[in-house]
Design an enzyme around this catalytic site. Structure first.
Site, mmCIF file in Angstrom:
data_model
loop_
_atom_site.group_PDB
_atom_site.id
_atom_site.type_symbol
_atom_site.label_atom_id
_atom_site.label_comp_id
_atom_site.label_asym_id
_atom_site.label_seq_id
_atom_site.Cartn_x
_atom_site.Cartn_y
_atom_site.Cartn_z
ATOM 1 N N LYS A 118 7.527 -2.452 24.064
ATOM 2 C CA LYS A 118 8.779 -2.833 23.397
ATOM 3 C C LYS A 118 8.444 -3.594 22.119
ATOM 4 O O LYS A 118 7.690 -4.566 22.159
ATOM 5 C CB LYS A 118 9.609 -3.726 24.322
ATOM 6 C CG LYS A 118 10.925 -4.174 23.700
ATOM 7 C CD LYS A 118 11.779 -4.913 24.697
ATOM 8 C CE LYS A 118 11.504 -6.402 24.748
ATOM 9 N NZ LYS A 118 11.859 -7.139 23.510
ATOM 10 N N LEU A 127 16.036 -3.979 18.731
ATOM 11 C CA LEU A 127 16.564 -4.741 17.582
ATOM 12 C C LEU A 127 17.980 -5.238 17.843
ATOM 13 O O LEU A 127 18.532 -5.970 17.032
ATOM 14 C CB LEU A 127 16.527 -3.876 16.315
ATOM 15 C CG LEU A 127 15.124 -3.451 15.864
ATOM 16 C CD1 LEU A 127 15.200 -2.627 14.584
ATOM 17 C CD2 LEU A 127 14.218 -4.670 15.646
ATOM 18 N N LYS A 128 18.574 -4.821 18.958
ATOM 19 C CA LYS A 128 19.897 -5.315 19.383
ATOM 20 C C LYS A 128 20.895 -5.313 18.226
ATOM 21 O O LYS A 128 21.434 -6.356 17.852
ATOM 22 C CB LYS A 128 19.791 -6.730 19.960
ATOM 23 C CG LYS A 128 18.826 -6.886 21.116
ATOM 24 C CD LYS A 128 18.879 -8.298 21.683
ATOM 25 C CE LYS A 128 17.960 -8.510 22.855
ATOM 26 N NZ LYS A 128 16.529 -8.571 22.515
ATOM 27 N N HIS A 161 24.115 -5.250 16.008
ATOM 28 C CA HIS A 161 25.460 -5.786 16.255
ATOM 29 C C HIS A 161 26.098 -6.037 14.888
ATOM 30 O O HIS A 161 25.845 -7.063 14.255
ATOM 31 C CB HIS A 161 25.339 -7.102 17.055
ATOM 32 C CG HIS A 161 26.643 -7.637 17.533
ATOM 33 N ND1 HIS A 161 26.742 -8.708 18.375
ATOM 34 C CD2 HIS A 161 27.919 -7.248 17.290
ATOM 35 C CE1 HIS A 161 28.014 -8.955 18.642
ATOM 36 N NE2 HIS A 161 28.744 -8.088 17.981
ATOM 37 N N ASP A 162 26.922 -5.078 14.424
ATOM 38 C CA ASP A 162 27.538 -5.205 13.098
ATOM 39 C C ASP A 162 28.756 -4.285 13.083
ATOM 40 O O ASP A 162 29.104 -3.707 14.122
ATOM 41 C CB ASP A 162 26.499 -4.818 12.017
ATOM 42 C CG ASP A 162 26.755 -5.539 10.698
ATOM 43 O OD1 ASP A 162 27.936 -5.620 10.289
ATOM 44 O OD2 ASP A 162 25.793 -6.010 10.083
ATOM 45 N N ILE A 163 29.380 -4.116 11.920
ATOM 46 C CA ILE A 163 30.534 -3.217 11.883
ATOM 47 C C ILE A 163 30.037 -1.785 12.128
ATOM 48 O O ILE A 163 28.866 -1.479 11.846
ATOM 49 C CB ILE A 163 31.317 -3.323 10.549
ATOM 50 C CG1 ILE A 163 30.404 -3.015 9.360
ATOM 51 C CG2 ILE A 163 31.967 -4.685 10.405
ATOM 52 C CD1 ILE A 163 31.143 -2.851 8.043
ATOM 53 N N THR A 218 30.233 1.117 10.694
ATOM 54 C CA THR A 218 29.598 1.881 9.604
ATOM 55 C C THR A 218 28.161 1.434 9.385
ATOM 56 O O THR A 218 27.254 2.258 9.209
ATOM 57 C CB THR A 218 30.386 1.677 8.283
ATOM 58 O OG1 THR A 218 31.735 1.982 8.550
ATOM 59 C CG2 THR A 218 29.854 2.548 7.172
ATOM 60 N N THR A 219 27.931 0.131 9.408
ATOM 61 C CA THR A 219 26.576 -0.390 9.179
ATOM 62 C C THR A 219 25.644 0.017 10.315
ATOM 63 O O THR A 219 24.495 0.395 10.084
ATOM 64 C CB THR A 219 26.634 -1.935 9.044
ATOM 65 O OG1 THR A 219 27.554 -2.233 8.004
ATOM 66 C CG2 THR A 219 25.284 -2.529 8.720
ATOM 67 N N THR A 224 19.629 -12.199 29.290
ATOM 68 C CA THR A 224 19.196 -12.790 30.572
ATOM 69 C C THR A 224 18.945 -14.295 30.438
ATOM 70 O O THR A 224 18.627 -14.965 31.416
ATOM 71 C CB THR A 224 17.941 -12.077 31.113
ATOM 72 O OG1 THR A 224 17.098 -11.735 30.022
ATOM 73 C CG2 THR A 224 18.308 -10.815 31.855
ATOM 74 N N ARG A 284 9.453 -11.923 36.660
ATOM 75 C CA ARG A 284 8.331 -12.856 36.861
ATOM 76 C C ARG A 284 7.708 -12.602 38.229
ATOM 77 O O ARG A 284 8.438 -12.410 39.213
ATOM 78 C CB ARG A 284 8.832 -14.316 36.833
ATOM 79 C CG ARG A 284 9.409 -14.771 35.491
ATOM 80 C CD ARG A 284 8.334 -14.885 34.419
ATOM 81 N NE ARG A 284 8.840 -15.375 33.149
ATOM 82 C CZ ARG A 284 9.346 -14.613 32.167
ATOM 83 N NH1 ARG A 284 9.410 -13.306 32.316
ATOM 84 N NH2 ARG A 284 9.767 -15.152 31.041
ATOM 85 N N GLN A 310 14.076 -17.938 30.466
ATOM 86 C CA GLN A 310 14.928 -16.968 31.165
ATOM 87 C C GLN A 310 15.713 -17.693 32.260
ATOM 88 O O GLN A 310 15.234 -18.670 32.827
ATOM 89 C CB GLN A 310 14.067 -15.866 31.792
ATOM 90 C CG GLN A 310 13.311 -15.018 30.788
ATOM 91 C CD GLN A 310 14.202 -14.020 30.045
ATOM 92 O OE1 GLN A 310 15.422 -14.093 30.118
ATOM 93 N NE2 GLN A 310 13.585 -13.113 29.324
ATOM 94 N N GLY A 328 7.359 -9.574 29.249
ATOM 95 C CA GLY A 328 6.707 -10.106 28.057
ATOM 96 C C GLY A 328 5.623 -11.087 28.410
ATOM 97 O O GLY A 328 4.505 -10.715 28.783
ATOM 98 N N ARG A 329 5.978 -12.389 28.328
ATOM 99 C CA ARG A 329 4.989 -13.455 28.442
ATOM 100 C C ARG A 329 4.118 -13.407 29.694
ATOM 101 O O ARG A 329 2.947 -13.785 29.636
ATOM 102 C CB ARG A 329 5.693 -14.816 28.326
ATOM 103 C CG ARG A 329 6.139 -15.092 26.902
ATOM 104 C CD ARG A 329 7.192 -16.149 26.816
ATOM 105 N NE ARG A 329 8.477 -15.699 27.352
ATOM 106 C CZ ARG A 329 9.612 -16.375 27.264
ATOM 107 N NH1 ARG A 329 9.620 -17.539 26.662
ATOM 108 N NH2 ARG A 329 10.727 -15.893 27.761
HETATM 109 O O1 C5P Z 1 8.564 -13.088 27.924
HETATM 110 P P1 C5P Z 1 9.693 -12.453 28.675
HETATM 111 O O2 C5P Z 1 9.224 -11.580 29.827
HETATM 112 O O3 C5P Z 1 10.774 -13.408 29.042
HETATM 113 O O4 C5P Z 1 10.285 -11.438 27.581
HETATM 114 C C1 C5P Z 1 11.463 -10.724 27.760
HETATM 115 C C2 C5P Z 1 11.673 -9.826 26.581
HETATM 116 O O5 C5P Z 1 12.892 -9.127 26.788
HETATM 117 C C3 C5P Z 1 11.789 -10.525 25.234
HETATM 118 O O6 C5P Z 1 11.204 -9.663 24.255
HETATM 119 C C4 C5P Z 1 13.295 -10.633 25.003
HETATM 120 O O7 C5P Z 1 13.651 -10.571 23.637
HETATM 121 C C5 C5P Z 1 13.800 -9.383 25.719
HETATM 122 N N1 C5P Z 1 15.176 -9.424 26.218
HETATM 123 C C6 C5P Z 1 15.623 -10.370 27.126
HETATM 124 N N2 C5P Z 1 16.918 -10.365 27.581
HETATM 125 C C7 C5P Z 1 17.760 -9.413 27.172
HETATM 126 C C8 C5P Z 1 17.335 -8.442 26.253
HETATM 127 C C9 C5P Z 1 16.018 -8.467 25.808
HETATM 128 O O8 C5P Z 1 14.850 -11.223 27.539
HETATM 129 N N3 C5P Z 1 18.985 -9.351 27.670
#
Ligand code: C5P
Length: 244
Positions: free
Chosen positions: A32, A60-61, A63-65, A67-68, A119, A182, A191, A211-212
């Site tokens: 991602k 990139l989530k 969120h705009d009008i 058209t954009t 989340t 986790r 989170q 992620g982490r």
């Molecule tokens: O490090 P961690 O496992 O918390 O990372 C979660 C990833 O998921 C991050 O890149 C975060 O931007 C993304 N994310 C999220 N919750 C959402 C949508 C995306 O944590 N609802």
């Protein structure tokens, strides 16, 4: 599900992300790319990943009008990513415009999903900050998922706790992508609505975004393997069960 883990490449630049991916020694996980890395490296980094056969979720989530969002999706769709997203709170017309932009770019295979509630959001924030008092978190997330489905999207980003309700409302093939994963002994960070891979598998999650837990580990490939194994154990047990 072949590979349910999407590794969040939350790095400040492409050099660090590439070094990290090298530690997987030839394995090409579903990755991602979020805002931080995309803003640092742009489309060229996505092309680098695609040339090396990494499945890519571009997070990139938007969120705009409408058209954009339409025009932005028309550009992003040309990159050939496998999954991309918008915020459901942008509304039905915005989500429909995102889908149209993607189709007009020729990206017919790209999965378009909607973020429901992050989340990191809990009930208190929903009512006190966002002033959504008419429904609780579960109802709100399920309602956003229903709107996304009606707008022609392929699925949603949600927490594992909402998957059952979403599948009941939107059908089993409607994708659920869940961050906040986790292993039971790991740090929660920022989170709130978290889940273990075991629970996520039991709840019917399609993809887990991690992620982490992986990127900050001393041995990322090892943690990645542990998460997949924990997930597969549940599915294998389900397949063995006479009730399943
Ligand atoms: O490090 P961690 O496992 O918390 O990372 C979660 C990833 O998921 C991050 O890149 C975060 O931007 C993304 N994310 C999220 N919750 C959402 C949508 C995306 O944590 N609802």
């Amino acid at each position: 599900m072949e590979n349910p883990v999407i590794v969040a490449l939350d790095f400040e630049n492409g050099k660090k992300a590439k070094e990290f991916l090298l530690s997987f020694e030839g394995v090409t996980p579903f990755v991602k790319v979020g805002m931080e890395l995309f803003y640092a490296e742009g489309i060229s980094f996505l092309s680098w990943l695609k040339e090396r056969k990494f499945p890519v979720f571009l997070d990139l989530k938007l969120h705009d009008i409408p058209t954009t969002v339409y025009k932005s999706m028309k550009v992003l769709g040309t990159v050939g990513v496998d999954m991309i997203n918008v915020h459901a709170s942008g509304g039905t017309n915005m989500m429909k415009a995102a889908k149209e932009g993607l189709l007009d770019s020729g990206a017919h295979q790209t999965k378009l999903i909607a973020v429901t509630q992050l989340t990191s959001t809990d009930e208190k924030m929903l009512s006190d900050e966002l002033l959504i008092q008419q429904s609780n978190l579960l109802e709100c997330v399920t309602h956003y998922a229903e709107l996304a489905k009606q707008a022609g999207l392929d699925g949603v980003v949600c927490s594992a706790h909402e998957v059952k309700s979403i599948k009941e409302t939107c059908g089993n093939s409607f994708l659920t992508v869940t961050p906040g994963i986790r292993l039971s002994n790991q740090q929660v960070h920022d989170q709130v609505r978290i889940s273990t891979p075991h629970d996520a598998a039991l709840k019917g999650v399609d993809y887990m975004v991690v992620g982490r837990s992986i990127t900050q580990s001393a041995n990322p490939a090892d943690v990645y393997g542990k998460i997949i194994n924990e997930w597969r154990e549940v599915h294998e047990n389900n397949n063995r069960s006479p009730i399943a």
